[in-house]
Design a protein around this motif. Structure first.
Motif, PDB file in Angstrom:
ATOM      1  N   ASN A  13       0.834  -1.196   0.000  1.00  0.00           N
ATOM      2  CA  ASN A  13       0.000   0.000   0.000  1.00  0.00           C
ATOM      3  C   ASN A  13       0.868   1.245   0.000  1.00  0.00           C
ATOM      4  N   LEU A  14       0.394   2.275  -0.683  1.00  0.00           N
ATOM      5  CA  LEU A  14       1.068   3.568  -0.740  1.00  0.00           C
ATOM      6  C   LEU A  14       0.164   4.594  -0.049  1.00  0.00           C
ATOM      7  N   ILE A  15       0.736   5.333   0.923  1.00  0.00           N
ATOM      8  CA  ILE A  15      -0.050   6.306   1.684  1.00  0.00           C
ATOM      9  C   ILE A  15       0.606   7.672   1.599  1.00  0.00           C
ATOM     10  N   PHE A  16      -0.207   8.700   1.303  1.00  0.00           N
ATOM     11  CA  PHE A  16       0.239  10.096   1.299  1.00  0.00           C
ATOM     12  C   PHE A  16      -0.502  10.817   2.417  1.00  0.00           C
ATOM     13  N   GLY A  17       0.226  11.574   3.258  1.00  0.00           N
ATOM     14  CA  GLY A  17      -0.439  12.396   4.261  1.00  0.00           C
ATOM     15  C   GLY A  17      -0.027  12.064   5.672  1.00  0.00           C
ATOM     16  N   ALA A  18      -0.878  12.435   6.624  1.00  0.00           N
ATOM     17  CA  ALA A  18      -0.625  12.186   8.041  1.00  0.00           C
ATOM     18  C   ALA A  18      -0.862  10.710   8.335  1.00  0.00           C
ATOM     19  N   GLN A  19       0.118  10.065   8.972  1.00  0.00           N
ATOM     20  CA  GLN A  19       0.038   8.618   9.161  1.00  0.00           C
ATOM     21  C   GLN A  19       0.969   8.147  10.261  1.00  0.00           C
TER      22      GLN A  19
END
Length: 239
Positions: A13-19
């Motif tokens: 999975n690829l996540i952009f942002g606050a994490q």
């Protein structure tokens, strides 16, 4: 807020942002499972944050072994104030029918053109139906290339938790050894302990009396310092 691209390629999975960051919140914090009593050591000593703003790629390597790569601001929820980024990497998971748990973690960040920090952390644990134990050492290295000085932080955390009366009473114990600079002979070596019992009178309700102790061993010319001792009761309601 974040955007998640599930299965950008198979199993990842690829996540952009606050994490979440891979430092502790995605793995070792869950194994310790008593954050409501005390944070894990990297978090407690404020060397890493549970979350950051950035981009990450995570997924499965094989069976129960996973990876987590991330580039973030390095400021957690605060506003970014420089051009430098924090690079995170973790391989973690379990084997032998999920009885052996492990993590290899590292991160790197520059604070300026002359200064940078990096963290190296390991974790090995064992879990059974009735108990879990873990061993988590780490180093934080801070380098100043102008003065050619290095601060070397050492932390070692050992914990165990288990069931005393099934579904009613659990016990836990943790000890941390901490030295804020192995290269200095003028600081306190600290020993932290927390232990207690976890009573569940009703479903989703926990009453957790616990003792919190932090001791100080002075080096060099530092004066003696009394230990901090706190008796507490922690209440938890699980949604």
């Amino acid at each position: 807020a974040y955007l998640k691209w599930s299965n950008v390629f198979k199993g990842s999975n690829l996540i952009f942002g606050a994490q979440s960051t891979p430092s502790f919140s995605v793995f070792t914090e869950k194994i310790w499972s008593y954050r409501m009593v005390e944070k894990t050591m990297l978090d407690f000593r404020k060397h890493a944050s549970s979350n950051d703003l950035g981009v990450s790629l995570s997924g499965k390597i094989i069976n129960d072994v996973k990876y987590y790569l991330m580039v973030g601001n390095g400021k957690s929820t605060a506003i970014e104030n420089n051009k430098y980024k924090r690079f995170y990497g973790s391989i973690h998971g379990s084997f032998l029918d999920k009885k052996i748990l492990f993590q290899i973690y590292g991160d790197y960040e520059r604070q300026s053109d002359e200064q940078f920090n990096y963290i190296l952390k390991g974790f090995i644990g064992y879990q059974h139906d009735r108990f879990t134990a873990g061993f988590e050492p780490f180093n934080v290295i801070s380098m100043d290339e102008v003065t050619d000085t290095k601060q070397l932080v050492l932390g070692i955390s050992i914990f165990a938790r288990g069931s005393i009366i099934e579904d009613k009473l659990n016990g836990f114990y943790r000890i941390d050894l901490y030295d804020e600079d192995l290269n200095s002979d003028s600081n306190y070596k600290e020993t932290f302990m927390v232990f207690g019992v976890d009573y569940t009178p009703l479903k989703n309700i926990d009453i957790i009396p616990n003792i919190w102790i932090n001791g100080y061993n002075p080096e060099g010319t530092l004066i003696d310092r009394k230990s901090d001792v706190v008796a507490r009761v922690t209440f938890r309601y699980k949604l």
